[in-house]
Design an enzyme around this catalytic site. Structure first.
Site, PDB file in Angstrom:
ATOM      1  N   LYS A 224       0.831  -1.221   0.000  1.00 56.26           N
ATOM      2  CA  LYS A 224       0.000   0.000   0.000  1.00 56.26           C
ATOM      3  C   LYS A 224       0.855   1.256   0.000  1.00 56.26           C
ATOM      4  O   LYS A 224       2.038   1.236   0.330  1.00 56.26           O
ATOM      5  CB  LYS A 224      -0.981  -0.050   1.170  1.00 56.26           C
ATOM      6  CG  LYS A 224      -2.108  -1.033   0.856  1.00 56.26           C
ATOM      7  CD  LYS A 224      -3.307  -0.909   1.737  1.00 56.26           C
ATOM      8  CE  LYS A 224      -4.412  -1.849   1.197  1.00 56.26           C
ATOM      9  NZ  LYS A 224      -5.467  -2.076   2.159  1.00 56.26           N
ATOM     10  N   ARG A 263      -3.395 -10.170   4.485  1.00 55.41           N
ATOM     11  CA  ARG A 263      -3.848 -10.207   3.078  1.00 55.41           C
ATOM     12  C   ARG A 263      -2.709  -9.653   2.241  1.00 55.41           C
ATOM     13  O   ARG A 263      -2.366  -8.473   2.362  1.00 55.41           O
ATOM     14  CB  ARG A 263      -5.123  -9.372   2.929  1.00 55.41           C
ATOM     15  CG  ARG A 263      -5.710  -9.383   1.537  1.00 55.41           C
ATOM     16  CD  ARG A 263      -6.993  -8.551   1.495  1.00 55.41           C
ATOM     17  NE  ARG A 263      -7.527  -8.528   0.146  1.00 55.41           N
ATOM     18  CZ  ARG A 263      -7.093  -7.725  -0.818  1.00 55.41           C
ATOM     19  NH1 ARG A 263      -6.128  -6.862  -0.586  1.00 55.41           N
ATOM     20  NH2 ARG A 263      -7.631  -7.779  -2.029  1.00 55.41           N
TER      21      ARG A 263
END
Ligand code: PMM
Length: 286
Positions: A224, A263
């Site tokens: 991210k 994840r």
């Protein structure tokens, strides 16, 4: 409508690794790479072979500014891939905010519904989960991707951490009201969703408060942009997604004992980090 039972509370000896499989043209890291059914199934099998406990199949990009695909397109992207992976014995979760997609995916054998909106985008998702017996990930979310960054304001007492805890508690109440047993629910603070990089770090530092919500926690930090900005070059250019893996592995090592699941894009790197973390707390290898 039934699915293979997936026991959220089972002790699997380490955090679960959820491999990301975005069957989308526009996800921030892997958009367009596995956009057809065949290559998506092949990549899902690779993730499983690398050690993923679950493969998370999604057909809608949630990167900031993304436009939602029509329902029929999301169904076309997701359902054949779920069915193909289940047929190969892979445990599958479906990353969707739509009840119709959740229903079709659990009918095709998905064991868990990963709803980044925690039931806010389409409350009927909760009814599908309750009726199907699947497990459920409720993530912290405030709005769809075209609007979410405008809602990254947390001015109340306790700031982002208190707000995320309160809003996730509301989601647990919504799960209760829909008849989903709490022992099937996992919570996720939703890094990057209506959050700045600083909000993400504050949530990570406050992990014990999130644990206080009393449910297992899933973390989605892989590649991210807050890691990209942490690792920016001298000119301030963020590190591109593929170069964020080592930083993510460090996060995995630091939170390994306190997280239900990660994840991730790179399953192998995550499993390696978990092996190191496990060895640090054991007298001898298992
Ligand atoms: N992040 C994305 C998509 N789905 N699901 C959960 N539970 N948690 C997350 O943090 C999350 C998610 C966006 O990332 P991607 O484009 O790499 O899938």
């Amino acid at each position: 409508m039934t699915t293979a039972p997936f026991d959220v509370s089972a002790d699997v000896g380490r955090p679960r690794v959820m491999g990301i499989l975005n069957v989308t043209p526009d996800s921030f890291s892997d958009g367009g790479l596995w956009a057809d059914t065949e290559s998506a199934i092949a990549h899902g099998l690779r993730l499983a072979a690398d050690g993923a406990d679950l493969v998370d199949v999604g057909g809608e990009s949630t990167r900031p500014g993304a436009v939602r695909p029509p329902l029929a397109e999301e169904l076309d992207r997701v359902v054949p891939v779920v069915a193909g992976l289940v047929a190969e014995g892979v445990t599958v979760s479906v990353d969707t905010m739509r009840a119709e997609v959740a229903r079709a995916a659990v009918e095709a054998g998905a064991a868990l519904v990963n709803d980044v909106s925690g039931g806010l985008a389409d409350p009927a998702v909760l009814d599908v989960v309750a009726a199907s017996g699947s497990a459920y990930v409720a993530m912290h979310w405030r709005a769809h991707s075209d609007r979410m960054q405008a809602l990254a304001t947390y001015d109340g007492p306790g700031g982002v951490v208190a707000a995320v805890c309160a809003e996730l508690t509301d989601r647990l109440d919504a799960c209760d009201a829909a008849g989903i047993p709490r022992d099937r629910v996992v919570l996720d603070p939703g890094l990057g969703f209506a959050k700045t990089a600083e909000h993400n770090w504050q949530l990570l530092r406050a992990w014990p408060l999130l644990e206080g919500l009393g449910r297992p926690l899933l973390l989605g930090a892989s590649r991210k942009s807050f890691l990209g900005s942490l690792l920016a070059d001298a000119a301030g250019e963020p590190r591109p997604p593929a170069g964020r893996e080592h930083a993510h592995a460090a996060l995995v090592g630091l939170l390994a004992g306190r997280v239900w699941g990660f994840r991730v894009h790179d399953v192998l790197a995550t499993c390696d980090a978990l092996a190191v973390a496990a060895r640090m707390t054991q007298e001898a290898p298992r």
